[in-house]
Design a protein around this motif. Structure first.
Motif, PDB file in Angstrom:
ATOM      1  N   UNK A  46      11.943 -16.806  61.584  1.00  0.00           N
ATOM      2  CA  UNK A  46      12.810 -15.699  61.164  1.00  0.00           C
ATOM      3  C   UNK A  46      13.898 -15.443  62.185  1.00  0.00           C
ATOM      4  N   UNK A  47      13.576 -15.478  63.460  1.00  0.00           N
ATOM      5  CA  UNK A  47      14.570 -15.226  64.501  1.00  0.00           C
ATOM      6  C   UNK A  47      15.598 -16.343  64.566  1.00  0.00           C
ATOM      7  N   UNK A  48      15.212 -17.568  64.230  1.00  0.00           N
ATOM      8  CA  UNK A  48      16.179 -18.661  64.199  1.00  0.00           C
ATOM      9  C   UNK A  48      17.275 -18.367  63.174  1.00  0.00           C
ATOM     10  N   UNK A  49      16.856 -17.870  62.032  1.00  0.00           N
ATOM     11  CA  UNK A  49      17.852 -17.541  61.003  1.00  0.00           C
ATOM     12  C   UNK A  49      18.636 -16.285  61.387  1.00  0.00           C
ATOM     13  N   UNK A  50      17.944 -15.303  61.951  1.00  0.00           N
ATOM     14  CA  UNK A  50      18.628 -14.093  62.360  1.00  0.00           C
ATOM     15  C   UNK A  50      19.631 -14.328  63.484  1.00  0.00           C
ATOM     16  N   UNK A  51      19.484 -15.434  64.214  1.00  0.00           N
ATOM     17  CA  UNK A  51      20.404 -15.745  65.306  1.00  0.00           C
ATOM     18  C   UNK A  51      21.771 -16.164  64.797  1.00  0.00           C
ATOM     19  N   UNK A  52      21.832 -16.567  63.532  1.00  0.00           N
ATOM     20  CA  UNK A  52      23.113 -16.962  62.957  1.00  0.00           C
ATOM     21  C   UNK A  52      23.906 -15.720  62.577  1.00  0.00           C
ATOM     22  N   UNK A  53      25.211 -15.753  62.865  1.00  0.00           N
ATOM     23  CA  UNK A  53      26.048 -14.573  62.642  1.00  0.00           C
ATOM     24  C   UNK A  53      26.126 -14.213  61.163  1.00  0.00           C
ATOM     25  N   UNK A  54      26.408 -15.190  60.310  1.00  0.00           N
ATOM     26  CA  UNK A  54      26.542 -14.935  58.879  1.00  0.00           C
ATOM     27  C   UNK A  54      25.866 -16.046  58.083  1.00  0.00           C
ATOM     28  N   UNK A  55      24.512 -16.064  58.009  1.00  0.00           N
ATOM     29  CA  UNK A  55      23.840 -17.100  57.212  1.00  0.00           C
ATOM     30  C   UNK A  55      24.123 -16.887  55.721  1.00  0.00           C
ATOM     31  N   UNK A  56      24.153 -17.966  54.981  1.00  0.00           N
ATOM     32  CA  UNK A  56      24.419 -17.872  53.550  1.00  0.00           C
ATOM     33  C   UNK A  56      23.214 -17.288  52.826  1.00  0.00           C
ATOM     34  N   UNK A  57      23.458 -16.842  51.592  1.00  0.00           N
ATOM     35  CA  UNK A  57      22.383 -16.250  50.798  1.00  0.00           C
ATOM     36  C   UNK A  57      21.299 -17.284  50.480  1.00  0.00           C
ATOM     37  N   UNK A  58      21.717 -18.514  50.192  1.00  0.00           N
ATOM     38  CA  UNK A  58      20.750 -19.568  49.881  1.00  0.00           C
ATOM     39  C   UNK A  58      19.890 -19.884  51.097  1.00  0.00           C
ATOM     40  N   UNK A  59      20.546 -19.946  52.265  1.00  0.00           N
ATOM     41  CA  UNK A  59      19.794 -20.213  53.493  1.00  0.00           C
ATOM     42  C   UNK A  59      18.805 -19.086  53.762  1.00  0.00           C
ATOM     43  N   UNK A  60      19.205 -17.856  53.535  1.00  0.00           N
ATOM     44  CA  UNK A  60      18.301 -16.723  53.732  1.00  0.00           C
ATOM     45  C   UNK A  60      17.116 -16.804  52.767  1.00  0.00           C
ATOM     46  N   UNK A  61      17.398 -17.208  51.517  1.00  0.00           N
ATOM     47  CA  UNK A  61      16.328 -17.293  50.532  1.00  0.00           C
ATOM     48  C   UNK A  61      15.307 -18.361  50.895  1.00  0.00           C
ATOM     49  N   UNK A  62      15.804 -19.537  51.336  1.00  0.00           N
ATOM     50  CA  UNK A  62      14.888 -20.611  51.732  1.00  0.00           C
ATOM     51  C   UNK A  62      14.042 -20.179  52.919  1.00  0.00           C
ATOM     52  N   UNK A  63      14.705 -19.580  53.906  1.00  0.00           N
ATOM     53  CA  UNK A  63      13.968 -19.147  55.096  1.00  0.00           C
ATOM     54  C   UNK A  63      12.966 -18.043  54.748  1.00  0.00           C
ATOM     55  N   UNK A  64      13.379 -17.123  53.882  1.00  0.00           N
ATOM     56  CA  UNK A  64      12.477 -16.027  53.481  1.00  0.00           C
ATOM     57  C   UNK A  64      11.239 -16.569  52.775  1.00  0.00           C
ATOM     58  N   UNK A  65      11.400 -17.629  51.991  1.00  0.00           N
ATOM     59  CA  UNK A  65      10.249 -18.237  51.297  1.00  0.00           C
ATOM     60  C   UNK A  65       9.226 -18.754  52.300  1.00  0.00           C
ATOM     61  N   UNK A  66       9.724 -19.457  53.338  1.00  0.00           N
ATOM     62  CA  UNK A  66       8.809 -20.010  54.348  1.00  0.00           C
ATOM     63  C   UNK A  66       8.167 -18.883  55.151  1.00  0.00           C
ATOM     64  N   UNK A  67       9.013 -17.884  55.539  1.00  0.00           N
ATOM     65  CA  UNK A  67       8.489 -16.778  56.344  1.00  0.00           C
ATOM     66  C   UNK A  67       7.476 -15.976  55.537  1.00  0.00           C
ATOM     67  N   UNK A  68       7.769 -15.724  54.251  1.00  0.00           N
ATOM     68  CA  UNK A  68       6.845 -14.972  53.414  1.00  0.00           C
ATOM     69  C   UNK A  68       5.514 -15.667  53.289  1.00  0.00           C
ATOM     70  N   UNK A  69       5.567 -17.012  53.103  1.00  0.00           N
ATOM     71  CA  UNK A  69       4.315 -17.762  53.052  1.00  0.00           C
ATOM     72  C   UNK A  69       3.571 -17.645  54.376  1.00  0.00           C
ATOM     73  N   UNK A  70       4.341 -17.662  55.483  1.00  0.00           N
ATOM     74  CA  UNK A  70       3.686 -17.556  56.790  1.00  0.00           C
ATOM     75  C   UNK A  70       3.013 -16.215  56.966  1.00  0.00           C
TER      76      UNK A  70
END
Length: 760
Positions: free
Chosen positions: A112-136
Motif C-alpha cells: 500500500x505504501x508503495x502505491x501511496x508513494x506515487x504522487x498521482x497514481x491512476x485509478x486502474x493502478x489504485x484498483x489493482x493495488x487495492x485488490x491485492x491489499x484487500x486480499x492481504x
C-alpha cells in the motif's frame, strides 16, 4: 473446504451444537475502531511525507514507517476485536499463527505504501493495488482467526465471507484514492479533510473485521459445552495493546509533523535565500539603473555627479585642470517627429558610440543626461586640449549615419567650462557649461563656446527679469500699451491702431518687447502676457469709443506659441464681451512662420476666431516661408508687408518690384495691404501709386500711450481737410511728420514680433 483448520464452504454438521449466544465487548469494539482510525490517519500522514520528501533516503524511511503503522494498526485492531469477542467457551491463541498474521499485514501495508508513494497514481493502478491489499488484509484477518484454539470448530458463511473480502478491497481502494488528494495541501480545511478520511477508512477497516466475525459460526460436539472461564483478562490485554499501538502511531505522527515543520523551515530558508539572492540582483540592477543610462549604457546624470565630485576633490587636493563639456544634438527633435522615437533611439545609440570613440576611454567620462544631451568630463593640461577634443567630436559627428533607410548627417553644439577657472563646485561648472552651450545654439548651432563671465551676468539678468515680469503680471503694475496709428490711404484717416506692449521697469526704464518677450516665451508666461494685452486693448478701445472714436480698429499681435492653445478663441470672445466691443473692431496679427508651423491645427483655430467676427492679419509678410497654396486657404483679411522691403525705397528697384507684386497678389486674393516702417514721403508716394491700402510708420507717428493718442489722431486726420491732394504734404510742399522727435533708423518692436532664439 478447510484452510488452517477453518471451514469456509462446508455445511454445518447435522449433529452437534451451534453456539448462538456469542457477543462483543462494546468498549473494546470502540477501542478497536479508535485504533483503526488512528492507523488510517497515520498512514495518510506518512503517505504525505513520502510524496513531499525530497531526499530518496527520507522517502524510503517514511515508506517503511508508514507500512509499519498501517500493519501494526490493522493487526492491533484485529487483535483487540478478537479480544472483544465473548463466547461461553475458553479460547486460546496460537502465537506463531498470530505473528504470521502480523507478517501478512506488514506485506500488505508495504504494498500500500508503495502505491501511496506515487504522487498521482491512476485509478486502474489504485484498483489493482487495492485488490491485492484487500486480499492481504482479509488473509491477515482469517489467519488471525485460525490462531484461535478452542473445543469448537469454526465455520464461515460464504456470503458474509465474500462480503468481508469485498469490504477489505473497497476500504483499500478508498484509502489509495483519498491519498491522491491529500498528498499536497495545508491549512485547517486540509486537516479536517484528513480527519474525515481517517474516520471513514477506520470504519471501513473495522467493518471488514466484524463482517468476517459475523460470518463465523462455532460448532461444539454434543456434550462439549463446559463452563467458561470468563474474559480471562481480555479487557486489560486489549487496552494494553491499544495503548501501545496508539503510542507508536502517535510517535510516528509526531515525527511526521516535526519533519513537515522542519521541511517547511528548510523551504522557508531556501525561499529566504532565493529572495536574498533576488534582492541582491535587484540591488545590482537598481544600482545599474540608478547610475547608467538604459538606452546607451553610458553613465547617467547621477553616476556622473558621483564621479565628478570625486575627481573634483582629487584635483582640488593635487592640482590640475578639468573640463566639463555639454553636447546637444542640433535639430534632434525633427528626427523623432519625422522618423519616430524608435529611430531617434537608434540614432542616440550611434551618436553615443561616436562620442565615446572620440575621447580617451581610460581618462574621460562620457554621460547621457537625458534626451539628446550628453556631458563629458575631461582631464586636461591646457585650454586648447578641450577645444581640440570638442572639434574632434564635431568632426566625428559629421560622418554620415544610415538610419531608417536614409543617409543623414547630424551636428552638435558644445559648451565648455573649466576647473578651477570657471568654478569650484560641480553645480557651478555644470551650470556654466550649460550657459556656454546655450550661447553655441544661439550663435547658429554646430559650434563650440567656452564659458565667459558675461554669460553668467546675462543669465542672472534674464532670471531677474523673469521674476519681475511674473510680479508685474500678477500685480498688473508697470505694463502698459502704446498705440501706433495705421493710416488708410483711401479715406485719408487713421482707421486702425496697432497695440504695442511696453514695460516701465523700475530700474531699467521703459523696456520694449525685444527685452522681455523671449523671456516670457521661454518660461511659460507668454499666454498670460498675450491675454493681458488683449484685455487691455479691448478696454482701451471701449474708452476710445466713448470719446468719439467709434470707427477705430485695434490690431493685436499674438505670439506663435499662443496659436497652439485651443483656449485662445474663448479668451478673445470673453475679452470682447467684457469690454463691450464689437468683434469687427479687433484684428489679430500673426506672423507667417507661426501660421505655417502647424497648418492643420492653426487653420481650425483661425476659423474659430474668424467666426467670432474678428479680422485676421498676417504680419511681417515676405520674411518667412509661407506657401501661397496655404495662404489662399487661410481666412485672412489683411496682409502686412515687412519693413525690410520698404527700407531702401526708392533707391532699391528690386524692392519696389517685390512690394508691387505683393500688393497685386494680395488684392487678387481679396486681401487688404498694410505696409509698415514707412518713414519718408517718397515711400509714402510710391505706396500710394502702387495701390497700397494702409501705411504705418514714423512718418505718421511713433507709438504713443493712450492718454497722448487722441491729439495725435486729430492732427493726422485734420490734414485731410487742409490738403486735398496729399494729406501729408503741407501747403509749401515740404515733408512734415507728426512726431516732433526725430525718427530712429530702426522701428520699435511690437508684442507679436518675437526674436527667434534657440530654445533648449
Amino acid at each position: 473446504m478447510e484452510w488452517l483448520g477453518l471451514q469456509f464452504v462446508t455445511e454445518l454438521p447435522e449433529s452437534g451444537q451451534v453456539i448462538l449466544d456469542c457477543s462483543h465487548n462494546p468498549f473494546l469494539v470502540m477501542v478497536a475502531y479508535l485504533v483503526a482510525c488512528a492507523a488510517s490517519f497515520a498512514t495518510l500522514d506518512m503517505a504525505e511525507r513520502v510524496v513531499n520528501a525530497e531526499d530518496p533516503g527520507s522517502r524510503r524511511i517514511w515508506r517503511w514507517i508508514g507500512a509499519t503503522c498501517l500493519a501494526g494498526g490493522i493487526w492491533a485492531m484485529h487483535f483487540i476485536g478478537m479480544l472483544a469477542f465473548q463466547t461461553p467457551i475458553d479460547i486460546q491463541y496460537d502465537l506463531g499463527i498470530t505473528l504470521f498474521s502480523l507478517l501478512i499485514a506488514l506485506l500488505a501495508s508495504w504494498l500500500a505504501m508503495q502505491t501511496l508513494s506515487e504522487a498521482q497514481p491512476s485509478a486502474l493502478h489504485c484498483l489493482k493495488t487495492a485488490f491485492v491489499i484487500g486480499l492481504g488484509i482479509a488473509g491477515m484477518h482469517y489467519v488471525g482467526m485460525a490462531a484461535m484454539k478452542s473445543s469448537a470448530t469454526a465455520y464461515y458463511q460464504p456470503g458474509l465471507f465474500a462480503l468481508s473480502v469485498a469490504i477489505a478491497i473497497g476500504a483499500s481502494f478508498a484509502a489509495l484514492w483519498v491519498a491522491r488528494y491529500l498528498s499536497e495541501g495545508s491549512g485547517v480545511a486540509h486537516q479536517l479533510l484528513k480527519y474525515s478520511a481517517a474516520l471513514i477508512l477506520g470504519a471501513g477497516i473495522i467493518s471488514m473485521h466484524f463482517t468476517g466475525m459475523a460470518a463465523l459460526d462455532l460448532v461444539l460436539p454434543e456434550g462439549g459445552l463446559t463452563a467458561s472461564g470468563g474474559d480471562n483478562g481480555h479487557l486489560q490485554l486489549g487496552l494494553t495493546v491499544a495503548l501501545i499501538i496508539l503510542l507508536i502511531l502517535g510517535s510516528a505522527i509526531s515525527a511526521a509533523l516535526a519533519d513537515k515543520k522542519l521541511q517547511n523551515k528548510e523551504e522557508d530558508l531556501r525561499r529566504v535565500n532565493a529572495l536574498l539572492s533576488q534582492l541582491d540582483q535587484a540591488r545590482m540592477s537598481l544600482q545599474q539603473a540608478a547610475n547608467y543610462d538604459a538606452l546607451t549604457n553610458l553613465i547617467n546624470r547621477r553616476g556622473f555627479n558621483q564621479i565628478f565630485a570625486e575627481k573634483l576633490c582629487q584635483k582640488a587636493a593635487e592640482g590640475g585642470m578639468l573640463a566639463v563639456m555639454f553636447l546637444d544634438i542640433d535639430h534632434f527633435k525633427r528626427i523623432n517627429d519625422s522618423l519616430g522615437h524608435d529611430a531617434g533611439d537608434e540614432l542616440l545609440k550611434v551618436i553615443a558610440q561616436h562620442i565615446k570613440g572620440s575621447v580617451r576611454s581610460h581618462e574621460d567620462v562620457v554621460a547621457r543626461f537625458g534626451g539628446d544631451e550628453f556631458c563629458i568630463l575631461i582631464n586636461l593640461r591646457d585650454r586648447e586640449e578641450a577645444r581640440n577634443m570638442a572639434q574632434r567630436i564635431m568632426l566625428k559627428m559629421k560622418e554620415p549615419i544610415e538610419l531608417a533607410g536614409r543617409r543623414m548627417v547630424m551636428t552638435t553644439s558644445i559648451g565648455i567650462s573649466l576647473f578651477p577657472e570657471d568654478g569650484s563646485t560641480c553645480e557651478e561648472l555644470l551650470k556654466h557649461a550649460d550657459l556656454a552651450l546655450y550661447q553655441s545654439k544661439g550663435a547658429g548651432r554646430n559650434g563650440l563656446h567656452f564659458f565667459s563671465s558675461n554669460l553668467k551676468t546675462r543669465a542672472s539678468f534674464e532670471l531677474q527679469l523673469e521674476e519681475e515680469l511674473r510680479h508685474a503680471l500678477r500685480e498688473e503694475n508697470g505694463l502698459t500699451l502704446y498705440y501706433q496709428p495705421i493710416f488708410e490711404l483711401k479715406t485719408g484717416r487713421v482707421t486702425k491702431l496697432e497695440a504695442l506692449i511696453r514695460w516701465q521697469h523700475p530700474l531699467h526704464g521703459l523696456l520694449t518687447p525685444d527685452r522681455f518677450i523671449t523671456i516670457a516665451e521661454n518660461n511659460g508666461l507668454i499666454a498670460e502676457l498675450d491675454n493681458w494685452v488683449l484685455r487691455r486693448a479691448c478696454k482701451d478701445l471701449g474708452e476710445l469709443s466713448r470719446h468719439g472714436c467709434e470707427e477705430l480698429k485695434i490690431a493685436w499681435n499674438c505670439s506663435p506659441l499662443n496659436l497652439t492653445r485651443d483656449e485662445l478663441a474663448n479668451e478673445i470672445e470673453q475679452a470682447l464681451r467684457s469690454a463691450g466691443v464689437a468683434p469687427e473692431r479687433l484684428e489679430l496679427e500673426v506672423t507667417e512662420n507661426a501660421l505655417m508651423g502647424n497648418i492643420a491645427n492653426t487653420l481650425v483655430l483661425l476659423r474659430q476666431i474668424r467666426a467670432l467676427g474678428v479680422s485676421l492679419s498676417i504680419d511681417d509678410f515676405g520674411t518667412g516661408y509661407s506657401s501661397l497654396a496655404y495662404l489662399k486657404r487661410l481666412p485672412l483679411n489683411t496682409l502686412k508687408i515687412d519693413r525690410s522691403f520698404i527700407l531702401d525705397i526708392p533707391t532699391a528697384t528690386a524692392d519696389m518690384e517685390i512690394v508691387q507684386a505683393i500688393i497685386v497678389m494680395a488684392h487678387t486674393l481679396h486681401l487688404q495691404v498694410v505696409t509698415e516702417g514707412v518713414e519718408s514721403l517718397e515711400q509714402y508716394e510710391f505706396l500710394e501709386r502702387s495701390g497700397c491700402d494702409f501705411i504705418q510708420g514714423y512718418l505718421l507717428s511713433r507709438p504713443v500711450p493712450l492718454d497722448e493718442l487722441r491729439p495725435v489722431l486729430e492732427e493726422i486726420n485734420q490734414r485731410k481737410h487742409s490738403h486735398a491732394v496729399n494729406p501729408l504734404i503741407l501747403a509749401r510742399g515740404t515733408f512734415a511728420p507728426v512726431s516732433l522727435d526725430p525718427a530712429p533708423k530702426s522701428p520699435a518692436p511690437h508684442a507679436g514680433a518675437s526674436v527667434v532664439r534657440p530654445i533648449r
